[in-house]
Structures are given as structure tokens and as C-alpha cells.
Design a protein around this motif. Structure first.
Motif, PDB file in Angstrom:
ATOM      1  N   ILE A 159       0.829  -1.213   0.000  1.00  0.00           N
ATOM      2  CA  ILE A 159       0.000   0.000   0.000  1.00  0.00           C
ATOM      3  C   ILE A 159       0.864   1.264   0.000  1.00  0.00           C
ATOM      4  N   ARG A 160       2.077   1.174   0.566  1.00  0.00           N
ATOM      5  CA  ARG A 160       2.930   2.372   0.575  1.00  0.00           C
ATOM      6  C   ARG A 160       3.412   2.721  -0.824  1.00  0.00           C
ATOM      7  N   TYR A 211       0.925  11.206  -8.831  1.00  0.00           N
ATOM      8  CA  TYR A 211      -0.019  11.616  -9.868  1.00  0.00           C
ATOM      9  C   TYR A 211      -0.816  12.835  -9.412  1.00  0.00           C
ATOM     10  N   ASP A 260       0.409   4.173  -2.566  1.00  0.00           N
ATOM     11  CA  ASP A 260       0.210   5.525  -2.037  1.00  0.00           C
ATOM     12  C   ASP A 260       1.185   6.503  -2.697  1.00  0.00           C
ATOM     13  N   CYS A 277       0.152   7.099  -6.354  1.00  0.00           N
ATOM     14  CA  CYS A 277      -1.070   7.898  -6.511  1.00  0.00           C
ATOM     15  C   CYS A 277      -0.834   9.361  -6.116  1.00  0.00           C
ATOM     16  N   ARG A 278      -0.092   9.573  -5.025  1.00  0.00           N
ATOM     17  CA  ARG A 278       0.226  10.940  -4.627  1.00  0.00           C
ATOM     18  C   ARG A 278       1.039  11.655  -5.699  1.00  0.00           C
TER      19      ARG A 278
END
Lengths: 344, 344
Positions: free
Chosen positions: A257-258, A267, A261, A264-265
Motif C-alpha cells: 500500500i505504501r 499523480y 500511495d 497515486c500521490r
């Protein structure tokens, strides 16, 4: 520089595009009738430049219509820098006074005249396409060879100014995006392995242990006592192994998930920031490229990222603006370019 | 807790919503017939709880239908924490065993029974609405007063356990979003000024020099020798000055590209992150709230932000989930809640 707009080769991604950004074949050639460039007089250089130009442009090939003969004297500093950023000329060539260049309209072929050798012919292709790139390089090489007396030795092969290029005169390379291998700290070990196989891997943007954007160039080192075909086959085989390794590490990262994360951040920031330094851009676009390749990000594709990787470089931004920009202004323009590209 | 869904008061923003998040009126009341809570026996407490409950629920007022009588014994720890996060009960009350509470369905009115005083009646309103909040508080206070023997002294006013509440027993407060004043370091000076005018300002989430989310509570301190109306007028006047000051500093920030960059990035991260700690959430949502108020961000409105400010708190997330979550799980749920709220 070319008034007629032609789609550039770097506006597309290609085979194995999740890992391979582009392929490059470079041939070094010299004319029998002139000394090597570092020992040339200015009139010799000019004569030599024009001879090569005429061989290409006045030849019978349909290719001729797609080439333009350019001199760096007619360009702004930003335009010259932007040629380096597009890998069309070398940084050394950029420092020459009035370097002459033959450039194809889609920028996939460039021929530097009288850089280290009389002819430095380079062909680029998106993705992994060593055969395609070599085929084009060979075609243009043959065309020039028909009209120019190449310096060639039956034992040594093509003669070049620097002995490391003797033989085939060919450097084949692939530009790889290796965020997972970099993250896992595998690159030094990989560099050690490939060097034993006659290849070298180096960071394309910064030579440190973590080059910007996790972008690496893998290329053949051996030019003597090996055929072009054998060199390409060797590079191809090892590239495929590196691709497989990178993919396998990515597969492991998928459930972290890191990692998701961070992707996505990155982006999110690229889509919204109003100020973007070159370094931050490279860090974020690398994460986003990984996200697109992994199927985490679907709002942008690899073609757009390939284009951005070139277009968001400092010289490209300044050249497009048409006047000089300080670093702060450039970071604002870069953010705006990236944001608007992602939105559209 | 209430099966029937009623829109909560904090799902809307109100007057002067760019700066004022909400308004609160709190009245402290005690019954003549019982000792103060800290000296009560358990049977007395229970009797007193029920007496107040009946006064409200069995009265003739239409309001009665909107209230529910709740005991913290019937709640999970997360549900109790979430009541604190919604400012419906105090942290002290949350620590009591079986604290009783009268709660209005839209959560704009809560009455803590036998916390520091027998009755702690609180009314909340979005935005700046001191008159509206006071009107409702006064109405319920009158309703209770008709049926309960209030401890009231002609000279001192309402008697309270702590002498700082003697007199009106009223605390009026406004919750302010002051990112510009905080950024400019003006808050200590402001705190000094308002204290001379009988008010106090403090960080709502963390008491340090930079409370989380730049959210402050401005409230009256004086309860003795002043009417409710005068106290409210005083608070109203100073609040309007603080609003004007905050707006003027924001106006100056508007043209600062670094401010705009920070605001836009915050929105980008909130829209995309997969992991969001409570602290980071508060920092980012504060930037986004500022951006919305300044007209920089248009994809989300103040209503949604008001709702998120409550809903993304740790206890609310856990209570919604229905089972315990560790901090890492909660940060993932928070990111998901925020992302999906912004998208929709």
C-alpha cells in the motif's frame, strides 16, 4: 525548427514499453579523405560537412526529403540545449561553434557532423526495437557509403578517432525505466553482471546510485571482433532478462500500500502543482510511469509520459517560450505544461 | 446511534463560512435540589439524570421528538470518542462511567447530564450565527426551567460548580479557520488583544503555536456582571474584526504562487493518497479550505469540507467501521473516505 509539424518519434511508446522507454543505434563513420575532426582545419571541416550533407540530401533516396541541415550558429542557447535533451546531439557537440547536423523531421534520425568522428549517425525508436533501429541505421549508412569514401580497414573494420569504437563503430543501447530494481538496490549488482557480458549500464539523468527518474541506459561496449548482429543479439538477450527481473520486483510491490500511495500521490501532485522543479518532476513522473505500467493509474498512458519526459526538460520549456526564463519561471511553466497535458 | 438518518448540522457551512466554521453556545445550569455532581451519590446522580431527561422528553414541546437519551455504557469506545470529535461531549465526560446525554437528531443540540454541572446544554450552528444559536439555547433553557428548580441567585445569577461560570453560565464561542493569520504569526498578538476584551482564543486541535488545521476557538470568558446579550454582542464585534483581518491577509497571499502551489498540491494529495494520517489530513484540508474560500479550488465546497473535518477524525472512522482498527488501517480508511468524498 522545422516549420512543418511532424509527429515526433518520442510521442509514442513501443514494445515492452512498461520497462523500455526507447532504443538507440549509433554508428561512427569517417571519410578516408580527411583527418579526424580534432586535427582538421576550419576549411577542411566546412568542406567535409558539406560533402556529407550533399551525399544525403542530393542522393536519390526518398529519405532526403525528410532531412534538414542545421547549424547550431542559427539557434538560441535554449534550442541547442533542447537538442541535447532530446538526445539528438551530444553535450560536447552543443559546445562546438557552428556544429552542423542533419535531422530527420520526426527526430528519429540525427547525424552529427564532425563531432568526435566525421559522421555520428543515430537512430532512435520508442520501446524495444533494436532490429528496427538497426535496419534504418544500416539503410542510411549504405546510402552514405555509396557516395562517400569511408575509412575502412579489412582487419580493423571502420576506423574511428577513439579506438573504443573501432570495428563496427556501433553503439546499441536501450533506455530502461527500472524503478523497482533501483528501489530494491539491485542496480550495482546488475551493473557488475552486465559488464562481464560486454555491456554497461548507467544512469541517464545523473550518474549517482539513484539517477533521476530511475532511467538507465544499457549499451554494448565491444565493437571489435564482433559483428553488429551478434552485438545486437547479445544486448537483446540481456535486456529481456533485465525486463523480466524488473517486472518480477514490480509484481511484489503491487500489494504494498505504501508503493501504491506514493504512486497515486505523485499523480495527484503532478496534476495540481503550480511549481515543479526538474528534479521533482523526474521523481514524480517516474512514480507515475510505474503506476501506469502496473495498471494503478489509468488516466494517462505511456505515450503521454514519453512525450512529457522530453518536453518538460528545462531547455525544451525555454525553447518553446522563445525567450530566456529564470529557474523559478521555468518551474512554473513546467508545472503548467504537465498539469495541462495530464488534464487533456 | 439513531437509526433514522437525519442530516447533521455540520454537513453545511454557514454565514461568513470562509472564516467561521461554526458557532457554539453553552449554558451551565444546576438544580437547587441536588449537590453539585462532584459531591453526588450514585443514586442521586441517577435520579437527577432521569429528572432532567423527563423534563425534556415528557414536556409539551415538539422538540422532545427530536431528542434521544443516551448512555455511554451502551456505546463502544470508538463511538464515545466520536462524540468528543463531534464536540457533543467533553473529554472529561467521555471518561465517566455511564454518562447520560440528551442528543438532538441533527446533533446541533446536546445536553450532558451531570458532567461538571447538572446540565450542560450546548447548541451548535454552522458559520457565524450567535443569535440563532442563543435563541435555540434559550428556548430549551426556558423549557427546562419551567419544570426544574434551577439553582439561581438574584445577585450572582446561575450557580455553577466552578465559579468561573457563575452568572450567565454561558460560554459563547466561534470556531475560526485562520490559516493566513497563523502563517503570518499574528495569533499570539491577537490572543493578547482579545484577552484584554474579555475573550480568549485557543487552538482547537492542539494548543501549540500552530494548532492542526489552523482552527481556533474564540470565546467569551466573562460570565459575571454581564448579560448574555452583551457578551454575545462583544464576541460578535471582535469576531467580525478577526474575520476582516484574516481576509485581508488572505488577499495578500492570493498572488503568491507558492501559496497557490501549496493549496493545489494539498488538493491533489487529498484526491489521490492511499494513506493519510490524521495530522496530515488536518494540514491538507486546511490548505484546501483556504483554497476554496479564496476561489482557487472549485471542485469541492465548504459544506463538504465541514463534513470531512468531522468525519475523517479517528473515532468517527473507527465507529463507522464497527470494529477496532490500528493506526495504519485507520490511515488507509481515512484516505479512502477523503478520496471518495472528493470524487463524488
Amino acid at each position: 525548427m522545422n516549420g512543418n509539424y511532424t509527429e515526433k518519434w518520442y510521442m509514442k511508446s513501443g514494445n515492452e514499453g512498461d520497462v523500455v522507454i526507447s532504443t538507440r543505434i549509433r554508428l561512427a563513420r569517417n571519410l578516408r579523405s580527411y583527418p579526424f575532426p580534432n586535427r582538421m582545419s576550419q576549411p577542411q571541416r566546412q568542406q567535409c560537412d558539406e560533402k556529407i550533407r550533399d551525399a544525403l540530401l542530393n542522393g536519390n533516396s526518398a529519405l532526403a526529403n525528410h532531412f534538414e541541415y542545421l547549424g547550431t550558429n542559427d539557434m538560441s542557447e535554449a534550442e541547442i540545449i533542447s537538442l541535447v535533451e532530446r538526445h539528438l546531439i551530444s553535450p560536447e557537440f552543443a559546445r562546438q561553434t557552428d556544429g552542423k547536423l542533419l535531422l530527420m523531421d520526426d527526430e528519429s534520425v540525427s547525424i552529427m557532423l564532425n563531432e568526435e568522428d566525421h559522421i555520428r549517425l543515430q537512430v532512435m525508436r520508442p520501446g524495444l526495437d533494436l532490429d528496427g533501429a538497426y535496419e534504418t541505421a544500416d539503410k542510411i549508412d549504405t546510402l552514405l557509403d555509396e557516395q562517400l569514401p569511408y575509412a575502412f580497414d579489412d582487419k580493423l573494420g571502420y576506423l574511428t578517432q577513439c579506438p573504443t569504437n573501432l570495428g563496427t563503430g556501433m553503439r546499441a543501447s536501450v533506455m530502461l525505466h527500472l524503478p523497482a530494481l533501483q528501489e530494491k538496490g539491485i542496480i550495482p549488482q546488475l551493473a557488475n553482471t552486465v559488464s562481464k557480458l560486454g555491456l554497461t549500464i548507467r544512469g541517464l539523468y545523473g550518474e549517482g546510485s539513484e539517477p533521476k527518474g530511475s532511467i538507465y541506459q544499457l549499451s554494448n561496449q565491444v565493437t571489435l571482433g564482433i559483428s553488429e548482429k551478434a552485438a545486437i543479439t547479445n544486448l537483446m538477450g540481456i535486456t529481456k532478462q533485465v525486463i523480466a527481473q524488473e517486472r518480477s520486483y514490480r509484481e511484489n510491490m503491487k500489494n504494498d500500500i505504501r508503493t501504491v500511495d506514493a504512486i497515486c500521490r505523485s499523480y495527484g501532485i503532478l496534476s495540481t502543482a503550480r511549481i515543479l522543479s526538474g528534479d521533482e518532476f523526474m521523481r514524480l513522473i517516474s512514480n507515475v510511469r510505474l503506476g501506469v505500467a502496473m495498471g494503478i493509474i489509468e488516466d494517462i498512458n505511456l505515450d503521454t509520459i514519453s512525450w512529457l519526459l522530453i518536453s518538460a526538460q528545462a531547455g525544451m520549456i525555454t525553447a518553446k517560450e522563445g525567450h530566456s526564463l529564470d529557474a523559478a519561471q521555468r518551474d512554473i511553466k513546467r508545472a503548467s505544461l504537465v498539469r495541462n497535458t495530464i488534464k487533456s
